[in-house]
Design an enzyme around this catalytic site. Structure first.
Site, PDB file in Angstrom:
ATOM      1  N   GLU A 275      -3.852   1.491 -10.203  1.00  0.00           N
ATOM      2  CA  GLU A 275      -2.820   0.467 -10.360  1.00  0.00           C
ATOM      3  C   GLU A 275      -3.161  -0.403 -11.562  1.00  0.00           C
ATOM      4  O   GLU A 275      -4.300  -0.825 -11.722  1.00  0.00           O
ATOM      5  CB  GLU A 275      -2.742  -0.481  -9.147  1.00  0.00           C
ATOM      6  CG  GLU A 275      -2.149   0.069  -7.883  1.00  0.00           C
ATOM      7  CD  GLU A 275      -2.084  -1.019  -6.805  1.00  0.00           C
ATOM      8  OE1 GLU A 275      -2.105  -2.227  -7.147  1.00  0.00           O
ATOM      9  OE2 GLU A 275      -2.031  -0.659  -5.616  1.00  0.00           O
ATOM     10  N   GLU A 329       9.968  -5.148  -5.526  1.00  0.00           N
ATOM     11  CA  GLU A 329      10.029  -4.992  -4.066  1.00  0.00           C
ATOM     12  C   GLU A 329      10.254  -6.364  -3.433  1.00  0.00           C
ATOM     13  O   GLU A 329       9.352  -7.196  -3.385  1.00  0.00           O
ATOM     14  CB  GLU A 329       8.737  -4.355  -3.555  1.00  0.00           C
ATOM     15  CG  GLU A 329       8.490  -2.956  -4.118  1.00  0.00           C
ATOM     16  CD  GLU A 329       7.116  -2.418  -3.759  1.00  0.00           C
ATOM     17  OE1 GLU A 329       6.877  -2.127  -2.570  1.00  0.00           O
ATOM     18  OE2 GLU A 329       6.270  -2.320  -4.673  1.00  0.00           O
ATOM     19  N   LYS A 332       7.879  -7.963  -0.374  1.00  0.00           N
ATOM     20  CA  LYS A 332       6.422  -8.082  -0.438  1.00  0.00           C
ATOM     21  C   LYS A 332       6.030  -9.541  -0.183  1.00  0.00           C
ATOM     22  O   LYS A 332       6.644 -10.469  -0.726  1.00  0.00           O
ATOM     23  CB  LYS A 332       5.900  -7.644  -1.808  1.00  0.00           C
ATOM     24  CG  LYS A 332       5.957  -6.145  -2.043  1.00  0.00           C
ATOM     25  CD  LYS A 332       5.056  -5.720  -3.175  1.00  0.00           C
ATOM     26  CE  LYS A 332       3.594  -5.781  -2.768  1.00  0.00           C
ATOM     27  NZ  LYS A 332       2.700  -5.235  -3.808  1.00  0.00           N
ATOM     28  N   GLU A 338       4.313 -11.076  -6.871  1.00  0.00           N
ATOM     29  CA  GLU A 338       4.136  -9.860  -6.074  1.00  0.00           C
ATOM     30  C   GLU A 338       5.434  -9.071  -5.935  1.00  0.00           C
ATOM     31  O   GLU A 338       5.408  -7.858  -5.736  1.00  0.00           O
ATOM     32  CB  GLU A 338       3.592 -10.206  -4.690  1.00  0.00           C
ATOM     33  CG  GLU A 338       2.130 -10.603  -4.671  1.00  0.00           C
ATOM     34  CD  GLU A 338       1.220  -9.450  -5.078  1.00  0.00           C
ATOM     35  OE1 GLU A 338       1.440  -8.316  -4.600  1.00  0.00           O
ATOM     36  OE2 GLU A 338       0.305  -9.663  -5.884  1.00  0.00           O
TER      37      GLU A 338
END
Length: 419
Positions: A275, A329, A332, A338
């Site tokens: 990541e 997203e 999250k 985030e």
């Protein structure tokens, strides 16, 4: 700026009304794809993401052939059947205790992995994610036995040559990260990481790190030069022990991990980045979380990948990286950043411009197109059958048409892979 590898010269846009397909093709040298060298993290902590079938087309339009999941979602694995896309699938931390039991490990692999292997390329299983960041000592103790049990199960099922086993770590397993040549693991993790490294050497699997230079900049924006973390032109920094010059933080972090592994007696393990990324939005205290910086980070990183660059300490080993993440997203937890690491919004439009464009098929629900849908599907099926000659009998063709009209909603993944 930072345009990635490859030229997209064959647009295939699919407008779908329950599988209605219209294909157009043209050459456009101004639109580029990400290329085969970069992987992407496909997270799904959201309630507004496109279906896996549509995501499959998006990624193929971007020429991405490596995807990392955080689970083993059967809907995703089915949607990517026969696409030649390689998958890393994940076992969450909540599975670690169960995976120390050979029977439970075998059941999981036989149910969640083996049925898909004939059509979907699953190449790796990550057992746990950032386990040592949890400070849960029971998880720490279960990690290596779980990895060993999953691997032994793959051996017993004859799958170990096809699927490897690893785990992903956060960068805070390091106690020293600069200079890179002095990289060292935290002392409290020594006994655990020693066993993990021996496992990697034994099964020849990579050591995965989630590395985010953004965090270093956010915490100390007055001390960490922004250009240094964004791969922009800068004076760089010198490792006084090796006289190697670093012009970006990510490469320094990678070499620090290599040094930490070497300090534990291993030089035969490859480090890969599972990541890395940069948020396009953040809270007021999340300095640097902007679309401009995210575009520079990922665009410049993709250029380095295209050029097959290695780090200063490993110049002949091209960096191997999975970018985080495919989509924003919206569910999250945590700070705003985030939920804003995605390259794309859920509707398939880029969050910022890094010189790439993919195509996410639209869903059209109007009943006015029903007759055209049926005619298009029938025509496509008959054309397909002509090319396949005797491979599809008339009975099979009729059965396929019947299934489309009466079970079409459940055939999305199958239909996409059939194309």
């Amino acid at each position: 700026d930072g345009a990635p590898v490859g030229i997209w010269n064959g647009e295939q846009q699919f407008w779908i009304s329950r599988f209605l397909i219209r294909k157009t093709e043209y050459v456009d040298s101004s639109v580029q794809t990400l290329g085969l060298e970069v992987g992407i993290n496909y997270g799904q902590i959201a309630n507004n993401l496109p279906s896996p079938a549509r995501v499959s087309y998006l990624l193929r339009s971007l020429n991405i052939s490596r995807v990392k999941l955080y689970d083993a979602d059967p809907n995703v694995l089915l949607a990517f059947a026969n696409t030649n896309v390689e998958f890393i699938i994940g076992l969450g931390n909540e599975y670690l205790q169960n995976m120390t039991d050979p029977i439970k490990a075998q059941n999981w692999i036989q149910q969640r992995v083996q049925p898909y292997l004939t059509r979907t390329k699953i190449t790796c299983i990550t057992v746990g994610n950032e386990v040592y960041k949890t400070y849960d000592h029971q998880l720490w103790s279960n990690l290596l036995p779980a990895m060993q049990t999953v691997y032994n199960t793959l051996v017993n099922l004859g799958l170990d040559k096809q699927v490897t086993v690893t785990t992903a770590h956060s960068l805070d397993i390091l106690s020293v990260s600069f200079p890179p040549s002095a990289g060292a693991f935290r002392q409290d993790l020594g006994e655990y990481l020693h066993g993990i490294l021996n496992f990697h050497a034994q099964v020849k699997s990579p050591f995965l790190i989630n590395a985010y230079p953004y965090f270093a900049y956010k915490d100390k924006p007055n001390e960490v030069p922004l250009n240094y973390v964004l791969f922009q032109p800068n004076q760089g920094t010198m490792d006084p022990n090796t006289n190697l010059k670093y012009d970006n933080m990510l490469f320094a972090q990678i070499d620090a991990v290599y040094s930490a592994i070497k300090a534990m007696g291993r030089t035969d393990i490859e480090v890969r980045i599972s990541e890395t990324g940069w948020p396009s939005r953040g809270d007021e205290n999340e300095v640097g979380a902007t679309p401009e910086n995210a575009g520079l980070y990922n665009g410049n990183l993709l250029r380095r990948i295209e050029e097959k660059q290695g780090t200063p300490a490993k110049p002949n080993v091209p960096i191997d990286i999975y970018v985080f993440a495919l989509f924003n997203e919206n569910q999250k937890p945590g700070p705003t950043s985030e939920r804003n690491y995605g390259l794309f919004y859920p509707d398939g439009t880029p969050v910022y411009n890094i010189g790439v464009q993919g195509y996410l098929p639209e869903l059209i629900y109007s009943s006015a197109t029903t007759n055209n849908v049926r005619k298009a599907f029938l025509g496509l099926t008959i054309t397909r059958a002509r090319y396949l000659n005797d491979d599809i009998s008339i009975k099979s063709l009729l059965a396929l048409i019947f299934l489309f009209f009466f079970c079409r909603d459940s055939l999305s993944a199958v239909f996409w892979s059939w194309l």
